[in-house]
Design a protein around this motif. Structure first.
Motif, PDB file in Angstrom:
ATOM      1  N   LEU A 143      -2.291   0.086   5.466  1.00 33.86           N
ATOM      2  CA  LEU A 143      -3.591  -1.091   5.923  1.00 33.86           C
ATOM      3  C   LEU A 143      -4.963  -0.690   5.171  1.00 33.86           C
ATOM      4  O   LEU A 143      -5.258  -1.384   4.357  1.00 33.86           O
ATOM      5  N   THR A 144      -5.287   0.581   5.040  1.00 32.36           N
ATOM      6  CA  THR A 144      -6.594   1.047   4.274  1.00 32.36           C
ATOM      7  C   THR A 144      -6.155   0.778   2.860  1.00 32.36           C
ATOM      8  O   THR A 144      -7.082   0.315   2.189  1.00 32.36           O
ATOM      9  N   VAL A 145      -5.070   1.171   2.161  1.00 31.45           N
ATOM     10  CA  VAL A 145      -4.694   0.965   0.856  1.00 31.45           C
ATOM     11  C   VAL A 145      -4.886  -0.579   0.417  1.00 31.45           C
ATOM     12  O   VAL A 145      -5.506  -0.969  -0.220  1.00 31.45           O
ATOM     13  N   LEU A 146      -4.057  -1.349   1.126  1.00 36.32           N
ATOM     14  CA  LEU A 146      -3.865  -2.816   1.102  1.00 36.32           C
ATOM     15  C   LEU A 146      -5.339  -3.446   1.052  1.00 36.32           C
ATOM     16  O   LEU A 146      -5.529  -4.289   0.498  1.00 36.32           O
ATOM     17  N   ARG A 147      -6.260  -3.326   2.163  1.00 39.13           N
ATOM     18  CA  ARG A 147      -7.543  -3.611   2.120  1.00 39.13           C
ATOM     19  C   ARG A 147      -8.489  -3.127   1.142  1.00 39.13           C
ATOM     20  O   ARG A 147      -9.115  -4.091   0.467  1.00 39.13           O
ATOM     21  N   ARG A 148      -8.386  -1.943   0.499  1.00 40.15           N
ATOM     22  CA  ARG A 148      -8.966  -1.571  -0.531  1.00 40.15           C
ATOM     23  C   ARG A 148      -8.651  -2.426  -1.827  1.00 40.15           C
ATOM     24  O   ARG A 148      -9.523  -2.861  -2.483  1.00 40.15           O
ATOM     25  N   ARG A 149      -7.112  -2.527  -1.955  1.00 45.13           N
ATOM     26  CA  ARG A 149      -6.879  -3.421  -3.246  1.00 45.13           C
ATOM     27  C   ARG A 149      -7.328  -4.717  -3.170  1.00 45.13           C
ATOM     28  O   ARG A 149      -7.724  -5.319  -4.060  1.00 45.13           O
ATOM     29  N   CYS A 150      -7.138  -5.375  -1.871  1.00 43.22           N
ATOM     30  CA  CYS A 150      -7.476  -6.787  -1.784  1.00 43.22           C
ATOM     31  C   CYS A 150      -9.104  -7.158  -1.985  1.00 43.22           C
ATOM     32  O   CYS A 150      -9.440  -8.077  -2.765  1.00 43.22           O
ATOM     33  N   THR A 151      -9.681  -6.263  -1.459  1.00 42.17           N
ATOM     34  CA  THR A 151     -11.205  -6.249  -1.525  1.00 42.17           C
ATOM     35  C   THR A 151     -11.675  -5.920  -3.306  1.00 42.17           C
ATOM     36  O   THR A 151     -12.527  -6.863  -3.936  1.00 42.17           O
ATOM     37  N   ALA A 152     -11.227  -5.220  -3.878  1.00 41.92           N
ATOM     38  CA  ALA A 152     -11.356  -4.762  -5.111  1.00 41.92           C
ATOM     39  C   ALA A 152     -10.684  -5.795  -6.079  1.00 41.92           C
ATOM     40  O   ALA A 152     -11.584  -6.471  -7.096  1.00 41.92           O
ATOM     41  N   SER A 153      -9.536  -6.457  -5.947  1.00 46.75           N
ATOM     42  CA  SER A 153      -8.909  -7.230  -6.882  1.00 46.75           C
ATOM     43  C   SER A 153      -9.244  -8.717  -6.712  1.00 46.75           C
ATOM     44  O   SER A 153      -9.401  -9.764  -7.566  1.00 46.75           O
ATOM     45  N   LYS A 154      -9.587  -9.170  -5.262  1.00 46.57           N
ATOM     46  CA  LYS A 154      -9.626 -10.450  -5.228  1.00 46.57           C
ATOM     47  C   LYS A 154     -11.061 -10.877  -4.254  1.00 46.57           C
ATOM     48  O   LYS A 154     -11.473 -11.919  -3.888  1.00 46.57           O
ATOM     49  N   GLY A 155     -11.652  -9.820  -3.985  1.00 48.85           N
ATOM     50  CA  GLY A 155     -12.971  -9.981  -3.165  1.00 48.85           C
ATOM     51  C   GLY A 155     -12.788 -10.426  -1.959  1.00 48.85           C
ATOM     52  O   GLY A 155     -13.902 -11.245  -1.311  1.00 48.85           O
ATOM     53  N   ARG A 156     -11.514 -10.110  -1.225  1.00 47.60           N
ATOM     54  CA  ARG A 156     -11.445 -10.546  -0.017  1.00 47.60           C
ATOM     55  C   ARG A 156     -10.846  -9.447   1.026  1.00 47.60           C
ATOM     56  O   ARG A 156      -9.980  -8.837   0.203  1.00 47.60           O
ATOM     57  N   SER A 157     -11.328  -9.183   2.050  1.00 45.73           N
ATOM     58  CA  SER A 157     -10.851  -8.108   2.979  1.00 45.73           C
ATOM     59  C   SER A 157      -9.663  -8.980   4.039  1.00 45.73           C
ATOM     60  O   SER A 157      -8.973  -8.111   4.632  1.00 45.73           O
ATOM     61  N   TRP A 158      -9.560 -10.149   3.985  1.00 36.22           N
ATOM     62  CA  TRP A 158      -8.472 -10.745   4.792  1.00 36.22           C
ATOM     63  C   TRP A 158      -8.820 -10.830   6.397  1.00 36.22           C
ATOM     64  O   TRP A 158      -7.987 -11.014   7.145  1.00 36.22           O
ATOM     65  N   ILE A 159     -10.186 -10.710   6.715  1.00 36.05           N
ATOM     66  CA  ILE A 159     -10.491 -10.682   8.031  1.00 36.05           C
ATOM     67  C   ILE A 159     -11.396 -11.798   8.076  1.00 36.05           C
ATOM     68  O   ILE A 159     -12.526 -12.091   7.316  1.00 36.05           O
ATOM     69  N   ILE A 160     -10.643 -13.103   8.820  1.00 31.31           N
ATOM     70  CA  ILE A 160     -11.174 -14.462   8.522  1.00 31.31           C
ATOM     71  C   ILE A 160     -11.442 -14.991  10.034  1.00 31.31           C
ATOM     72  O   ILE A 160     -10.463 -14.762  10.716  1.00 31.31           O
ATOM     73  N   ARG A 197      11.275  -5.466   0.582  1.00 31.56           N
ATOM     74  CA  ARG A 197       9.738  -5.345   1.091  1.00 31.56           C
ATOM     75  C   ARG A 197       9.043  -4.234   0.536  1.00 31.56           C
ATOM     76  O   ARG A 197       9.474  -2.952   0.361  1.00 31.56           O
ATOM     77  N   LEU A 198       7.784  -4.460  -0.064  1.00 35.60           N
ATOM     78  CA  LEU A 198       6.985  -3.525  -0.717  1.00 35.60           C
ATOM     79  C   LEU A 198       5.864  -3.275   0.334  1.00 35.60           C
ATOM     80  O   LEU A 198       4.933  -3.826   0.849  1.00 35.60           O
ATOM     81  N   LEU A 199       5.690  -1.741   0.446  1.00 34.34           N
ATOM     82  CA  LEU A 199       4.332  -1.350   1.343  1.00 34.34           C
ATOM     83  C   LEU A 199       3.948  -0.012   0.411  1.00 34.34           C
ATOM     84  O   LEU A 199       4.712   0.542  -0.021  1.00 34.34           O
ATOM     85  N   PRO A 200       2.695   0.333   0.597  1.00 32.94           N
ATOM     86  CA  PRO A 200       2.161   1.459  -0.039  1.00 32.94           C
ATOM     87  C   PRO A 200       2.737   2.779   0.653  1.00 32.94           C
ATOM     88  O   PRO A 200       3.016   3.680   0.150  1.00 32.94           O
ATOM     89  N   ILE A 228      10.793  -0.530  -0.086  1.00 33.51           N
ATOM     90  CA  ILE A 228      10.104   0.479  -1.031  1.00 33.51           C
ATOM     91  C   ILE A 228       8.822   0.948  -0.722  1.00 33.51           C
ATOM     92  O   ILE A 228       7.895   0.085  -0.601  1.00 33.51           O
ATOM     93  N   TYR A 229       8.519   2.128  -0.697  1.00 33.91           N
ATOM     94  CA  TYR A 229       7.205   2.656  -0.556  1.00 33.91           C
ATOM     95  C   TYR A 229       6.601   2.934  -1.782  1.00 33.91           C
ATOM     96  O   TYR A 229       7.086   4.009  -2.684  1.00 33.91           O
ATOM     97  N   THR A 230       5.546   2.310  -2.378  1.00 33.22           N
ATOM     98  CA  THR A 230       5.021   2.501  -3.680  1.00 33.22           C
ATOM     99  C   THR A 230       4.141   3.505  -3.825  1.00 33.22           C
ATOM    100  O   THR A 230       3.703   4.149  -5.009  1.00 33.22           O
ATOM    101  N   ARG A 231       3.594   4.165  -2.933  1.00 31.65           N
ATOM    102  CA  ARG A 231       2.621   5.294  -3.061  1.00 31.65           C
ATOM    103  C   ARG A 231       1.634   5.024  -4.133  1.00 31.65           C
ATOM    104  O   ARG A 231       1.045   3.990  -3.990  1.00 31.65           O
ATOM    105  N   ASP A 232       1.526   6.336  -4.929  1.00 35.71           N
ATOM    106  CA  ASP A 232       0.378   5.966  -6.019  1.00 35.71           C
ATOM    107  C   ASP A 232       1.062   5.824  -7.077  1.00 35.71           C
ATOM    108  O   ASP A 232       0.307   6.235  -8.170  1.00 35.71           O
ATOM    109  N   GLU A 233       2.289   5.141  -7.226  1.00 35.52           N
ATOM    110  CA  GLU A 233       2.930   4.994  -8.613  1.00 35.52           C
ATOM    111  C   GLU A 233       2.469   3.966  -9.367  1.00 35.52           C
ATOM    112  O   GLU A 233       1.876   3.107  -8.779  1.00 35.52           O
TER     113      GLU A 233
END
Length: 193
Positions: free
Chosen positions: A135-152, A124-127, A175-180
């Motif tokens: 949640l903040t990191v994942l929302r930022r990544r999803c918005t930047a890479s896929k153009g979607r916030s996942w609030i539907i 299981r991967l988490l930041p 595994i917590y991936t941090r800023d690696e």
């Protein structure tokens, strides 16, 4: 580098919410270990069809009943896809999309847990261990890479996947991936940190 003898289940399965890097890390791990890589999101259409579903049918159901209800109807097909992919891809590195470990019907989760129990390593991967940071990191990544916030339709799928206990239940470790970087995370996943 010689490859080990294949096993009867995927060698490593990566799970977690959208934006955790499952596909990126899966490709890197597969390349470094000389194993095939399977992204279930990309490979699942045939498995969904075996269970009487398709992405087109999902879209039709979303229009008819809304996304949340359609996702619940689609759960048996997702669970079937996981079980079949695990059986069909021994010795592979596999990435499961967030919905493939998140179920409202307990029996579907049991199907997935049973299939994944054959796998040596379900990661299981988490930041971060901090839910709000993740949640903040994942929302930022999803918005930047896929153009979607996942609030539907007022439902926060990203928070839902992050909070869903099913993903934690199927994992053998977190595994917590941090800023690696992907290379650093891969080295840690392979025990070479």
């Amino acid at each position: 580098m010689s490859r080990p003898t294949p096993i009867e289940a995927p060698w490593m399965v990566l799970v977690g919410p959208a934006g955790t890097g499952k596909t990126t890390l899966g490709r890197e791990i597969a390349a470094r270990t000389q194993r095939p890589f399977v992204d279930l999101d990309a490979a699942a259409d045939g498995y969904y069809a075996e269970a009487g579903w398709s992405i087109d049918k999902l879209r039709e159901r979303i229009t008819a009943v809304g996304r949340l209800a359609a996702e619940a109807e689609w759960e048996p097909a997702r669970a079937h896809a996981v079980a079949r992919a695990v059986a069909d891809h021994p010795d592979a590195v596999m990435a499961l999309g967030a919905g493939h470990t998140s179920y409202t019907d307990h029996q579907n989760l049991v199907t997935v847990r049973t299939a994944l129990s054959r796998c040596r390593d379900v990661v299981r991967l988490l930041p971060s261990p901090n839910r709000d940071v993740s949640l903040t990191v994942l929302r930022r990544r999803c918005t930047a890479s896929k153009g979607r916030s996942w609030i539907i339709d007022g439902h926060d799928y990203l928070a839902h996947w992050l909070d869903d206990p099913g993903t934690e239940q199927v994992a053998t470790r977190t595994i917590y991936t941090r800023d690696e970087t992907p290379a650093q995370i891969t080295a840690r996943l392979l025990g070479r940190s």
